[in-house]
Design an enzyme around this catalytic site. Structure first.
Site: not given
Lengths: 432, 276
Positions: A60, A108
């Protein structure tokens, strides 16, 4: 180049593209969320040319694509337009999108896996979500040796950060933030009733914390009753259908909504008349769904408090300071591991070159021996052995220094150039 | 001699309420538990000094010192202080003391700025009912003042939660639930005393002036105040009015209390008026 039969071209790049909660508003992320699950988008990705390995993460708070592909701007553009589909024109989505290559992509990914890039630093759901995304990708056979290694590495980095720092120890997560808020609204959570609309992992975790803080009754409303029953059983709660929500709202205090519904599940005009029957007892709505489940205007009702996932990030800001120290420690671990992985990746470029060089030396030795030995007469078996030994010693001694040069740390950052120079010096190109 | 002591005592009261307020504010910013303990001790001391001061005025005047503007305000502050301390003894509400101490300081400043002269008591007021009626009424105001402070805190906290700007006050203010309960309890106590005040007042009026009810401005406004609080309590029982609405009603009710105390005296006059 070879890696167990797998060929990695030197002109291939690890590419990571995505959007997250930090630079993309909820309204935009909502349009990207993959409500249909991983299967369809993974298959669609498979149809894009030039992707050797790929995987997809959708939570989400973020949507990210990680691929191993041939160099070039085209791949990046294709992936970006795949990510945004028709929801936004390229001029508009460029500001949201981030794109990392090679070691930055690795870094990342590790930041994400260790939750350092999460809305709530130290939360542990992301690792589960990462693993699930990986399961789907490997079920679709979209990952190969590089991504397999990279993703497994990211899991172990997350574990290392968890065990060597304390970022995960103080119940830090969205649900923690929600509980802080609930306490400020109700005072004590003792005997408060909780309604879960939708039974996702996030909702489950929040419910667990609420029950841990004294909440008494958990009611689960879900599209599939099976899952609802499953979850309800764990908290000695009850399962109800989605159509019974309004009825339940008269009795519960805290509502956590996380359905995958594309539209609003609960409107202001439905809740307003209920407040009289509730004798105005406060209602606390937590909307962790993307797209949103609850109408934002609910917050305007008296004694009703609505927080969505972006609002919760503000609450989290409150105790970020304390965790910052641990996060710095964790960042150092990520830096270190990313560097190690970069070395491994570069090793992939070097190893096949060394193998090719050795193969070439071996071939020359073999050829020369085959040419020389028949010409010699009266050679005993022992002498023949000595000559063979000498030939291989010359080859390996001659190659020793060039190999050391290749492996040397000092100029690692230029390794690609070094490898290609090396290959042309020894004329290894056609031997691949 | 006694009036000298009396003067010094008021200075001490004023000084202690300034210090209490400053230390409570310090605690509010720093949130250090040791500072809270010190602040509380100073407040208890201030409460004792107020008691001594009222007592010294009683000695000088020879009747319950509640007949001048100054005395009424001091009495009011005294009742707020002890209502808060007794309340605190039962259960504590986070950082409530800071708001109460600011309120007390404002009261004391008002008391310091008006005339501290003694007024002879008119014969009509010389009765045992004076301390009973005035004491009960002022005690009611004390609790209603606490409800007022709690209501301000509620509105502040509610605003932070609604606007989602969880800043300086969010962590420092107690939960909405606790504030609503505080409002409820203070109102219940305040309303009970207010009712008693009106009853004792009318009994006294019957004794002094021959009728239970005069429609004197102060009586009328007391009744208006009583109806405002009665309405709120009724709504809470029947419809479950709570939260923001209850807090707003407490503030409106308290404004009516303040008007009954001062507004009536200055604007409308009447037999209750003191310090003319």
């Amino acid at each position: 180049m070879c890696l167990g039969g797998y060929i990695v071209m030197p002109n291939e790049t690890l590419l990571l593209l995505g959007v997250n909660h930090k630079n993309t508003p909820l309204e935009v992320r909502e349009k990207l969320a993959l409500n249909s699950g991983y299967e369809a988008p993974l298959q669609a990705l498979g149809k894009i040319d030039g992707l050797r390995e790929f995987y997809l993460l959708s939570t989400c708070n973020r949507v990210e694509i990680l691929v191993l592909a041939a160099d070039g701007e085209d791949v990046e553009k294709t992936l970006a337009s795949f990510l945004f589909a028709d929801s936004l024109p390229p001029e508009q989505y460029e500001q949201f999108l981030y794109c990392y290559r090679n070691e930055q992509a690795v870094h990342h990914l590790f930041m994400v896996a260790t939750s350092l890039d999460s809305m709530v630093v130290g939360e542990s759901q992301i690792l589960g979500q990462l693993k699930e995304a990986y399961r789907w990708a490997s079920a679709e056979k979209s990952t190969g040796p590089i991504l397999n290694k990279l993703l497994h590495k990211s899991f172990s980095v997350a574990k290392r950060v968890r065990s060597e720092t304390r970022i995960g120890s103080s119940a830090v997560s969205i649900s923690y933030a929600a509980i802080e808020l609930a306490k400020k609204i109700f005072g004590s959570l003792e005997n408060k009733r909780v309604l879960l609309i939708g039974a996702g992992e996030m909702a489950e975790l929040a419910a667990e914390h609420l029950v841990g803080n004294g909440a008494k009754n958990v009611v689960v409303a879900n599209r599939t009753l099976e899952r609802a029953l499953d979850l309800a059983k764990r908290y000695n709660g009850r399962a109800v259908g989605l159509d019974e929500i309004l009825e339940q709202l008269e009795h519960v205090d805290i509502i956590i909504s996380s359905t995958g519904s594309p539209g609003i599940v609960l409107h202001k005009k439905e809740v307003k008349p209920l407040m009289r029957n509730r004798r105005n007892k406060p209602l606390f709505f937590i909307d962790i769904a993307v797209p949103r489940d609850l109408e934002p205007a609910l917050n305007d009702l008296e004694n009703v408090y609505l927080y969505d996932i972006d609002d919760l990030s503000n609450v989290v800001e409150l105790n970020r300071e304390e965790r910052e120290k641990e996060a710095i420690k964790a960042c150092r671990i990520v830096d270190e591991e990313a560097l190690k992985f970069k070395d491994w990746l570069e090793g992939l470029f070097i190893t096949p070159t060394i193998a090719a060089l050795r193969a070439k030396g071996d071939k020359i030795r073999q050829m020369e021996l085959e040419r020389t030995l028949p010409r010699l007469k009266n050679v005993t078996g022992k002498e023949r052995e000595s000559i063979e030994k000498m030939a291989s010693a010359i080859v390996s001694k001659l190659l020793h220094d060039p190999v050391l040069f290749l492996k040397r740390e000092s100029c690692k950052d230029q390794s690609e150039m070094k490898v290609s120079l090396f290959r042309s010096v020894f004329d290894l190109e056609e031997k691949q | 001699m006694l009036s000298e002591v009396n003067r010094l005592l008021f200075d001490a009261v004023l000084f202690s309420s300034v210090v209490a307020c400053v230390v409570y504010l310090l605690f509010f910013f720093s949130q250090k538990e040791e500072i809270r303990k010190i602040a509380r001790m100073i407040l208890v001391m201030s409460g004792l000094l107020q008691t001594l001061y009222i007592f010294s005025r009683y000695m000088i005047a020879g009747h319950t010192p509640i007949t001048s503007q100054h005395e009424a305000v001091v009495f009011f502050a005294w009742s707020v202080t002890w209502a808060y301390l007794s309340f605190h003894w039962r259960y504590s509400v986070k950082n409530f003391g800071t708001f109460v101490s600011v309120f007390l300081l404002v009261m004391m400043c008002i008391a310091a700025s008006v005339s501290r002269d003694f007024h002879p008591l008119p014969p009509a007021l010389q009765s045992i009912w004076l301390p009973i009626h005035a004491g009960v009424a002022v005690l009611a105001y004390g609790f209603l003042a606490l409800a007022f402070c709690g209501a301000l805190m509620y509105l502040l906290q509610e605003w932070e939660l609604k606007s989602k700007r969880l800043g300086f006050f969010f962590s420092r203010l107690p939960s909405l639930g606790a504030l609503d309960q505080l409002n409820n309890h203070c109102l219940a106590a305040g309303f009970a005393f207010l009712t008693l005040g009106i009853i004792t007042g009318s009994i006294w009026a019957r004794q002094a002036w021959g009728t239970y009810w005069h429609w004197d401005p102060k009586e009328t406004w007391s009744l208006i105040t009583w109806f405002l609080y009665a309405a709120q309590i009724h709504q809470r029982f029947t419809l479950g009015w709570r939260g923001k609405r209850a807090a707003l009603m407490s503030i409106v009710g308290f404004c009516s209390v303040l008007f009954t105390m001062w507004g009536v005296t200055y604007v409308l006059g009447g037999i209750h008026s003191y310090a003319q």
